[in-house]
Design an enzyme around this catalytic site. Structure first.
Site, PDB file in Angstrom:
ATOM      1  CG  ASP A  12      -1.917   1.181   1.119  1.00 28.71           C
ATOM      2  OD1 ASP A  12      -2.821   1.102   0.271  1.00 28.71           O
ATOM      3  OD2 ASP A  12      -1.780   2.160   1.869  1.00 28.71           O
ATOM      4  CG  HIS A 160      -6.395   6.515   4.324  1.00 26.04           C
ATOM      5  ND1 HIS A 160      -6.379   6.102   3.009  1.00 26.04           N
ATOM      6  CD2 HIS A 160      -7.696   6.654   4.655  1.00 26.04           C
ATOM      7  CE1 HIS A 160      -7.612   6.013   2.564  1.00 26.04           C
ATOM      8  NE2 HIS A 160      -8.434   6.336   3.536  1.00 26.04           N
TER       9      HIS A 160
END
Length: 183
Positions: A12, A160
């Site tokens: 990610d 996030h």
């Protein structure tokens, strides 16, 4: 063509915007899908001063922070490549696994090619959204992580932070793969 064994690596990233080569990749998080305690995380110095406010809001990072606390993209990609090499035996293939893999892979590919002249993942990535769609027969709309969470009930959640999200994605991948085996 010889078939190599595969090592699935959940990756990610967080970026300063959506345009590869114009917006900076700010952080990379990665872990082995089937051994998520083996992890990698790095913050990168910006490659430009361009950003999109919404992208920065999502991450909570600033270009000033990454400029101060990050390492050069060259050094970051070298470290990431070394981590991959250490965790993927020579006769195995590293497989990039991502949630919306097209986005994350495009930045990682660009940085690997620009700074190391090679991408250890090659020219493809395995997309968790597509895997979920195929395993469940869901619509593309229902491949959002919130929809997957309702269906799969993962222990982890995305927030996030690139490393946290890589571990969350690894769990989603494992749950979807198990689901597909039971059909």
């Amino acid at each position: 063509m010889s078939k190599k064994k595969e090592v699935f690596i959940s990756v990610d990233i967080e970026t300063a915007g959506p345009i590869v080569s114009e917006h900076s990749m700010m952080t990379i998080g990665a872990c082995l899908v089937y051994n998520p305690e083996i992890e990698f995380s790095v913050m990168l110095k910006p490659i430009s001063n361009k950003s999109v406010a919404e992208a920065l809001e999502v991450t909570g990072l600033t270009l000033e922070q990454t400029s101060k606390d990050g390492i050069t993209p060259n050094k970051a990609m070298f470290q990431f490549n070394e981590w991959i090499s250490k965790n993927v035996q020579e006769d195995y293939r590293a497989v990039f696994v991502g949630l919306n893999a097209a986005f994350d892979w495009s930045f990682v590919n660009y940085y690997f090619l620009k700074y190391l002249n090679k991408n250890p993942f090659g020219i493809s990535a395995l997309d968790i959204k597509a895997l979920f769609m195929g395993a469940t027969g869901s619509s593309w709309y229902d491949t959002k992580s919130s929809s997957m969470d309702k269906y799969l009930h993962p222990r982890l959640q995305g927030d996030h932070d690139a490393l946290h999200d890589a571990k969350y994605q690894a769990e989603l991948f494992r749950l979807i793969y198990e689901l597909s085996l039971n059909k």
